[in-house]
Write an enzyme that holds these catalytic residues in place. Structure first.
Site, short mmCIF file in Angstrom:
data_model
loop_
_atom_site.label_atom_id
_atom_site.label_comp_id
_atom_site.label_asym_id
_atom_site.label_seq_id
_atom_site.Cartn_x
_atom_site.Cartn_y
_atom_site.Cartn_z
N LYS A 107 37.93 40.54 56.67
CA LYS A 107 38.40 39.26 56.12
C LYS A 107 39.86 39.30 55.71
O LYS A 107 40.48 38.25 55.53
CB LYS A 107 37.50 38.84 54.97
CG LYS A 107 36.11 38.51 55.45
CD LYS A 107 35.28 37.80 54.43
CE LYS A 107 33.97 37.31 55.00
NZ LYS A 107 33.00 38.41 55.21
C1 PLP Z 1 31.91 38.17 56.01
C2 PLP Z 1 31.40 39.38 56.65
C3 PLP Z 1 30.61 39.31 57.82
C4 PLP Z 1 30.17 37.99 58.41
O1 PLP Z 1 31.23 37.26 58.98
P1 PLP Z 1 31.05 35.72 59.29
O2 PLP Z 1 32.35 35.26 59.83
O3 PLP Z 1 30.71 35.06 58.00
O4 PLP Z 1 29.94 35.58 60.28
C5 PLP Z 1 30.22 40.49 58.43
N1 PLP Z 1 30.55 41.69 57.90
C6 PLP Z 1 31.29 41.81 56.80
C7 PLP Z 1 31.59 43.15 56.26
C8 PLP Z 1 31.75 40.67 56.13
O5 PLP Z 1 32.48 40.79 55.03
#
Ligand code: PLP
Length: 428
Positions: A107
Site C-alpha cells: 500500500k
Molecule cells: C490491502 C492488502 C491486501 C488486499 O488488497 P486489495 O487491494 O484491498 O484487494 C492484500 N495484502 C495485504 C498485505 C494488504 O495490506
C-alpha cells in the site's frame, strides 16, 4: 481525461476533483472515461526503464490535464523511491516483492503517490481531513504518506483487536496530524462509517473530507505500475504468464486488469482470497452476494463487501462470461495458508507472509491446470505478521529496523463505537 461515477455516467470530475473528493457525491466510485493504450515503444524499452519512469508513462494521460509534466516526474521520483524486485522462488513461480517501502506493505505505492497528489491539489484550498478505514496495512501506509503534510489531517479507523500488534503500532504511535480511532466493531463497520461520513450533510458542510482508501483514483491507479515492473523483470518474456493477486477490497486486482487493458501481455489473473470469498463465488456462480467479514490470519483481506468490485464490473460492462475468462478465483483456509508458509520455507527457503501465501496457493492451483509461468504478489513483509509466520518456521525471522522502532513507541488511540454518530462526535 475525465472520470465518471460508477453510479451515474454523466456525473463527471477532473482528476483533481476526483482525488480531492475521493468518493463521488452519489456514492459511486470514480472511473476513468477511457483506458489509454501504451505504445509498442514503451514495451520495447521497458527493461531499461526505472519504476518512476514506468509510472510516468502509465499515469501521464490520467493526470496530464491537472499537473504539468515536470511536476509529475518529480512527484513520482519522490514517491516511488524503493525497489520492487521480482524474485524466483522455484520452478516457474516468481514473487513480486511489494514490501520494500517505508511501511513494508504494497500500500506504500498507492498511498505515497496519492499523498503527494492530494497535497498539491488540496492545500491551496481548504484543510482536508482524510478518513481511512484499515484492516491493517492501509492505516500505516496512509498515515506515513501524509505525516507532517501541511493542510492535511488523517483519521484512521481500525477494528479493535483485529490487527496485529506491529500493524497497530505503525499508525497509533505517530501523533502530529495523525489520529487513530479504535472502533468496537469489524473492518466492514469501519468502512461503512467512512462511507456514511462522506454522505453526511452536516459533516460535509463543516469540513472537507477525503478518502485514502483504494476508492480514491490516486490510490488505485498507481498500483498498475508494478505489474509493468514485474513484466520488465521477467527473464523469459516468450512464455505466457499469469499473475495471482491476494485480494480484499480488489483495488490491487483492478489496477492489474487496467494494466492488461493498457497493453500488458499477461495471460490470466488469479483472484486469491481467504475464506472471505465473495468474488471467487461470483466467478463460479455469476452472483455477487456480500456478507459480513470473517477474521483470518491474512487480515488485510478480511473484507465481506469489496469496494472495488464495482470497478471490475465497470471494466467489463458487467459481462460475467468475459470476467471469468480473464480471472480465476480460489479461496483458502487459515490452515492451508499456514501449511503453505511452512512448506515453501522448508522446501525453497523462502518466507511468505499470510497474504503472499494465499496468493501462492492460488497461483499453484491455476498452474496445475495451465502450463505457463506465474507471478504472485507478496504484499507485506512477513515480519509484520511475526507470530503467525514464526510459528511455521524453524529458523529465525529478522524484524526490520523500521518495525522495531515503531514497536518501542507508545500506542495512542481513541476507542469509539461503530456508528456514524460516534465518528461525528470526534470529527466535529
Ligand atoms: C490491502 C492488502 C491486501 C488486499 O488488497 P486489495 O487491494 O484491498 O484487494 C492484500 N495484502 C495485504 C498485505 C494488504 O495490506
Amino acid at each position: 481525461m475525465n472520470y465518471y461515477s460508477t453510479n451515474n455516467k454523466s456525473n463527471k470530475a477532473t482528476f483533481k476533483q476526483a482525488v480531492v473528493e475521493g468518493l463521488a457525491n452519489d456514492k459511486g466510485l470514480y472511473f476513468p472515461e477511457k483506458i489509454p493504450q501504451l505504445p509498442d515503444s514503451f514495451f520495447h524499452q521497458i527493461t531499461e526503464l526505472s519504476i518512476p519512469e514506468i509510472a510516468y508513462h502509465f499515469l501521464k494521460p490520467y493526470v496530464a490535464d491537472d499537473l504539468p509534466d515536470n511536476e509529475l516526474i518529480d512527484l513520482l521520483n519522490d514517491a516511488l523511491n524503493f525497489e520492487i524486485p521480482l524474485v524466483k522462488v522455484h520452478d516457474e513461480f516468481y514473487s513480486l516483492e511489494l514490501f520494500h517501502g517505508p511501511t513494508l506493505a504494497f500500500k506504500d505505492v498507492g498511498a505515497r503517490v496519492m499523498a503527494r497528489f492530494l497535497s498539491k491539489f488540496a492545500v491551496a484550498d481548504n484543510k482536508v481531513t482524510i478518513l481511512v478505514a484499515t484492516s491493517g496495512d492501509t492505516g500505516s501506509a496512509v498515515a506515513h504518506g501524509f505525516l507532517d503534510v501541511e493542510g492535511i489531517d488523517v483519521v484512521v479507523l481500525y477494528p479493535k483487536g483485529m490487527v496485529s500488534e506491529i500493524q497497530e503500532k505503525q499508525f497509533t504511535t505517530l501523533g502530529k496530524n495523525i489520529t487513530a480511532l479504535e472502533v468496537k466493531g469489524t473492518f466492514d463497520d469501519c468502512q461503512r462509517m467512512v462511507k456514511e461520513a462522506f454522505a453526511d450533510k452536516e459533516l460535509n458542510e463543516k469540513m472537507q473530507l477525503s478518502s485514502a482508501n483504494s476508492i480514491n483514483v490516486a490510490r488505485f491507479l498507481p498500483q498498475a505500475v508494478y505489474y509493468f515492473a514485474a513484466y520488465a523483470q521477467l527473464e523469459d518474456k516468450s512464455i505466457p504468464f499469469a499473475i495471482s493477486v491476494p485480494s480484499g477490497n480488489y483495488g490491487n486486482l483492478t489496477a492489474g486488469l487496467i494494466a492488461k487493458q493498457s497493453g500488458l501481455p499477461v495471460a490470466h489473473f488469479v483472484a486469491s482470497a481467504n475464506i472471505n470469498d465473495v468474488v471467487p463465488e461470483y466467478l463460479k456462480t455469476g452472483i455477487f452476494k456480500s456478507r459480513p467479514s470473517i477474521s483470518t490470519i491474512s487480515n488485510a483481506m478480511d473484507v465481506g463487501n469489496p469496494s472495488n468490485f464495482v470497478r471490475i464490473l465497470e471494466l467489463y460492462h458487467g459481462n460475467w462470461e468475459k470476467i471469468k475468462s480473464e480471472i480465476s478465483g480460489y479461496s483458502f483456509t487459515d490452515e492451508q495458508t499456514r501449511a503453505a508458509i511452512a512448506q515453501v520455507y522448508k522446501k525453497y527457503n523462502y518466507v511468505l507472509d499470510p497474504h503472499g501465501a494465499v496468493a501462492y496457493l492460488g497461483l499453484s492451483e491455476y498452474l496445475k491446470i495451465n502450463k505457463m509461468q506465474g507471478i504472485f504478489l507478496e504484499t507485506a513483509h512477513p515480519a509484520k505478521f511475526y507470530d503467525t509466520v514464526m510459528s511455521e518456521l524453524n529458523g529465525r525471522l529478522q524484524i526490520p529496523q523500521r518495525l522495531k522502532e515503531s514497536l518501542k513507541k507508545q500506542k495512542k488511540s481513541i476507542e469509539i463505537g461503530n456508528s456514524l454518530d460516534d465518528l461525528k462526535e470526534i470529527l466535529l
